[in-house]
Design a protein around this motif. Structure first.
Motif, PDB file in Angstrom:
ATOM      1  N   PRO A 281      -0.734   0.139 -22.740  1.00 23.70           N
ATOM      2  CA  PRO A 281       0.406   0.013 -24.892  1.00 23.70           C
ATOM      3  C   PRO A 281      -0.264   1.428 -25.251  1.00 23.70           C
ATOM      4  O   PRO A 281      -2.252   2.118 -24.834  1.00 23.70           O
ATOM      5  CB  PRO A 281      -0.680  -1.189 -25.194  1.00 23.70           C
ATOM      6  CG  PRO A 281      -1.047  -1.783 -24.465  1.00 23.70           C
ATOM      7  CD  PRO A 281      -1.694  -1.296 -23.038  1.00 23.70           C
ATOM      8  N   VAL A 282       0.559   1.966 -26.394  1.00 23.39           N
ATOM      9  CA  VAL A 282       0.933   3.102 -27.140  1.00 23.39           C
ATOM     10  C   VAL A 282       0.499   3.879 -27.123  1.00 23.39           C
ATOM     11  O   VAL A 282       1.007   5.336 -25.987  1.00 23.39           O
ATOM     12  CB  VAL A 282      -0.596   2.663 -27.680  1.00 23.39           C
ATOM     13  CG1 VAL A 282      -1.199   3.894 -28.586  1.00 23.39           C
ATOM     14  CG2 VAL A 282      -0.582   1.446 -28.383  1.00 23.39           C
ATOM     15  N   ALA A 283      -0.208   4.873 -24.923  1.00 21.78           N
ATOM     16  CA  ALA A 283      -0.807   5.708 -24.513  1.00 21.78           C
ATOM     17  C   ALA A 283       0.324   5.763 -23.404  1.00 21.78           C
ATOM     18  O   ALA A 283       1.003   6.872 -23.066  1.00 21.78           O
ATOM     19  CB  ALA A 283      -2.339   5.999 -23.877  1.00 21.78           C
ATOM     20  N   MET A 284       0.760   4.394 -23.108  1.00 22.62           N
ATOM     21  CA  MET A 284       1.987   5.381 -21.884  1.00 22.62           C
ATOM     22  C   MET A 284       3.380   4.428 -22.726  1.00 22.62           C
ATOM     23  O   MET A 284       4.239   4.598 -22.496  1.00 22.62           O
ATOM     24  CB  MET A 284       1.592   4.440 -20.327  1.00 22.62           C
ATOM     25  CG  MET A 284       0.722   5.891 -20.369  1.00 22.62           C
ATOM     26  SD  MET A 284      -0.294   4.927 -18.417  1.00 22.62           S
ATOM     27  CE  MET A 284       1.219   5.013 -17.362  1.00 22.62           C
ATOM     28  N   TRP A 285       2.653   3.458 -22.515  1.00 20.66           N
ATOM     29  CA  TRP A 285       4.235   1.658 -23.230  1.00 20.66           C
ATOM     30  C   TRP A 285       4.126   1.668 -24.680  1.00 20.66           C
ATOM     31  O   TRP A 285       2.980   1.317 -25.084  1.00 20.66           O
ATOM     32  CB  TRP A 285       3.277   0.700 -22.459  1.00 20.66           C
ATOM     33  CG  TRP A 285       4.730  -0.260 -22.859  1.00 20.66           C
ATOM     34  CD1 TRP A 285       6.004  -0.745 -22.583  1.00 20.66           C
ATOM     35  CD2 TRP A 285       4.326  -2.122 -23.278  1.00 20.66           C
ATOM     36  NE1 TRP A 285       6.798  -1.381 -22.806  1.00 20.66           N
ATOM     37  CE2 TRP A 285       5.348  -2.559 -23.717  1.00 20.66           C
ATOM     38  CE3 TRP A 285       3.650  -2.611 -24.347  1.00 20.66           C
ATOM     39  CZ2 TRP A 285       6.062  -3.767 -24.182  1.00 20.66           C
ATOM     40  CZ3 TRP A 285       3.924  -4.074 -25.224  1.00 20.66           C
ATOM     41  CH2 TRP A 285       4.858  -4.755 -24.690  1.00 20.66           C
ATOM     42  N   GLN A 286       5.773   2.189 -24.498  1.00 19.75           N
ATOM     43  CA  GLN A 286       6.057   2.670 -26.180  1.00 19.75           C
ATOM     44  C   GLN A 286       7.011   1.553 -26.709  1.00 19.75           C
ATOM     45  O   GLN A 286       8.068   2.328 -26.812  1.00 19.75           O
ATOM     46  CB  GLN A 286       5.938   4.533 -26.333  1.00 19.75           C
ATOM     47  CG  GLN A 286       4.082   4.240 -26.560  1.00 19.75           C
ATOM     48  CD  GLN A 286       5.209   6.756 -26.730  1.00 19.75           C
ATOM     49  OE1 GLN A 286       5.774   6.847 -26.713  1.00 19.75           O
ATOM     50  NE2 GLN A 286       3.199   6.557 -25.858  1.00 19.75           N
ATOM     51  N   PRO A 287       7.212   0.747 -26.569  1.00 15.58           N
ATOM     52  CA  PRO A 287       8.358  -0.592 -26.697  1.00 15.58           C
ATOM     53  C   PRO A 287       9.365   0.047 -28.303  1.00 15.58           C
ATOM     54  O   PRO A 287      10.621  -0.553 -27.807  1.00 15.58           O
ATOM     55  CB  PRO A 287       7.929  -1.648 -26.374  1.00 15.58           C
ATOM     56  CG  PRO A 287       6.176  -1.709 -27.169  1.00 15.58           C
ATOM     57  CD  PRO A 287       5.837   0.221 -26.584  1.00 15.58           C
ATOM     58  N   TRP A 288       8.375  -0.039 -29.584  1.00 16.55           N
ATOM     59  CA  TRP A 288       9.182   0.498 -30.447  1.00 16.55           C
ATOM     60  C   TRP A 288       9.773   1.738 -30.775  1.00 16.55           C
ATOM     61  O   TRP A 288      11.293   2.332 -31.076  1.00 16.55           O
ATOM     62  CB  TRP A 288       8.037   1.082 -31.524  1.00 16.55           C
ATOM     63  CG  TRP A 288       7.187   2.182 -31.408  1.00 16.55           C
ATOM     64  CD1 TRP A 288       7.381   3.713 -31.698  1.00 16.55           C
ATOM     65  CD2 TRP A 288       5.569   2.266 -30.646  1.00 16.55           C
ATOM     66  NE1 TRP A 288       6.927   5.049 -31.009  1.00 16.55           N
ATOM     67  CE2 TRP A 288       5.504   3.898 -29.991  1.00 16.55           C
ATOM     68  CE3 TRP A 288       5.170   0.678 -29.734  1.00 16.55           C
ATOM     69  CZ2 TRP A 288       4.121   4.310 -29.724  1.00 16.55           C
ATOM     70  CZ3 TRP A 288       4.046   2.056 -29.536  1.00 16.55           C
ATOM     71  CH2 TRP A 288       3.240   2.552 -29.546  1.00 16.55           C
TER      72      TRP A 288
END
Length: 379
Positions: A281-288
């Motif tokens: 999350p955040v570093a790679m996965w950025q759903p926003w």
């Protein structure tokens, strides 16, 4: 005192030594003994922050920045674990408290809270009950629930006895027949060096390992960089005329972002074997980004493809961050795989115990279910 003990449990249990994992079983008792919701929150925070203490340094390495971004992410990630345990704490002892801890344990193991469900005590089940499979998972869960009741000394003695017995006869997971993992020390250049010479060096490494009797050679996460038709042709030509198959990490890019994948390459064909279910999350996965109409970031394939077919057997791939969580492993184990393939690219973890913690967790899962394990990491 309870918060201090929780910090010790987090530090020792998640030190990266697999046989130390059962120290995490102390957390349910410390949570249950809290005399107020505030103390319970402090116990949860102390345990989680201590267990994930390497995160600030890892984030600083990744972004080449100071510690502040890592400290903020460290605290933000702990809020999920802390809020669940604080909300479900009760001052009523007995069955109700045990059931509330069960609810907290399930919530922090599964999405959405389980997306940052690191340091879950249930991972230690593989050390206390190796080879027991799902029965061992149930036994460990029952032990943790009893730790929240007035019969906690009996649970502690029983779990401690199994732990000592297991440690006395401990053996590492076996290697899958014909599979060999390759650890690399290329640092942050892995996956970012697009030079032909770099790919040829990787091919030469694969051939050296294959000469030692491996039919399938596993390379770390991101080993190949961006997966392109030209790269596919290069590798297929290199493997032509051999019986060698390569499993390697790569990135598949499209206009909406990218997939962190494992590709399977032989002289006959190349295909996408596995798409990562839970990127970092955040570093790679950025759903926003998608909510804002923007592309970019890694895609999360949550509950899809937990196992893959490889040379006539089922394998459970785990890419880097997935090795810190509970639900990706349990989802894969439901299909009774014949092997676990754990890969990672840990160059950014220099000076921390993150890779050691990942390895300890995968070893514990492999021993719990009696499944062979092959690993491949870059540092």
């Amino acid at each position: 005192m309870l918060i201090g003990l929780a910090i010790v449990a987090g530090i020792v249990g998640w030190s990266g030594h697999v046989l130390a994992l059962p120290v995490a079983f102390l957390f349910p008792a410390l949570w249950a003994f809290s005399r107020s919701r505030l103390v319970a929150a402090g116990v949860a925070a102390g345990y989680f922050l201590a267990a994930s203490r390497s995160l600030p340094q890892g984030v600083a390495n990744f972004y080449a920045s100071d510690l502040w971004p890592g400290l903020l992410l460290w605290i933000a990630a702990s809020s999920s674990f802390v809020s669940v345990h604080a909300a479900l704490w009760t001052n009523r002892p007995g069955r109700r408290r045990a059931l509330r801890y069960l609810a907290a344990a399930v919530l922090t193991a599964l999405p959405p809270f389980g997306i940052v469900g690191w340091a879950h005590p249930i991972i230690a089940a593989g050390v206390v009950f190796p080879g027991w499979g799902w029965l061992g998972l149930l036994a460990a869960s029952a032990g943790m629930l009893v730790m929240t009741t007035r019969w906690w000394p009996a649970a502690a003695v029983a779990c401690g006895g199994f732990w000592l017995w297991s440690a006395a006869f401990w053996t590492a997971p076996s290697l899958p027949d014909g599979l060999r993992g390759v650890d690399l020390e290329i640092g942050q250049n892995l996956g970012r060096d697009g030079a032909l010479e770099h790919q040829r060096d990787l091919i030469a490494t694969v051939m050296r390992v294959a000469e030692q009797g491996a039919d399938i050679v596993v390379l770390p996460e991101s080993a190949l960089g961006f997966w392109t038709p030209s790269l596919e042709r290069l590798w297929r030509d290199a493997l032509g005329g051999t019986n060698v198959t390569v499993i390697a990490g790569a990135a598949v890019v499209d206009p909406w972002g990218y997939d962190n994948v494992l590709v399977e390459i032989s002289g006959h064909e190349a295909l996408i074997l596995y798409r990562e279910r839970m990127p970092v999350p955040v570093a790679m996965w950025q759903p926003w980004r998608s909510l804002m109409g923007q592309g970019g970031g890694a895609k999360a394939h949550f509950l899809t493809s937990p196992v893959v077919e490889l040379a006539g057997r089922l394998a459970a791939p785990l890419i880097c961050y997935e090795q810190l969580l509970v639900w990706p492993v349990l989802q894969a184990m439901w299909y009774r795989p014949d092997a676990i393939i754990a890969v990672g690219n840990g160059w950014w973890t220099a000076g921390t115990s993150i890779v050691a913690v990942q390895n300890a967790g995968t070893i514990a899962w492999a021993r719990l279910f009696g499944v062979p394990l092959v690993t491949a990491f870059n540092r």
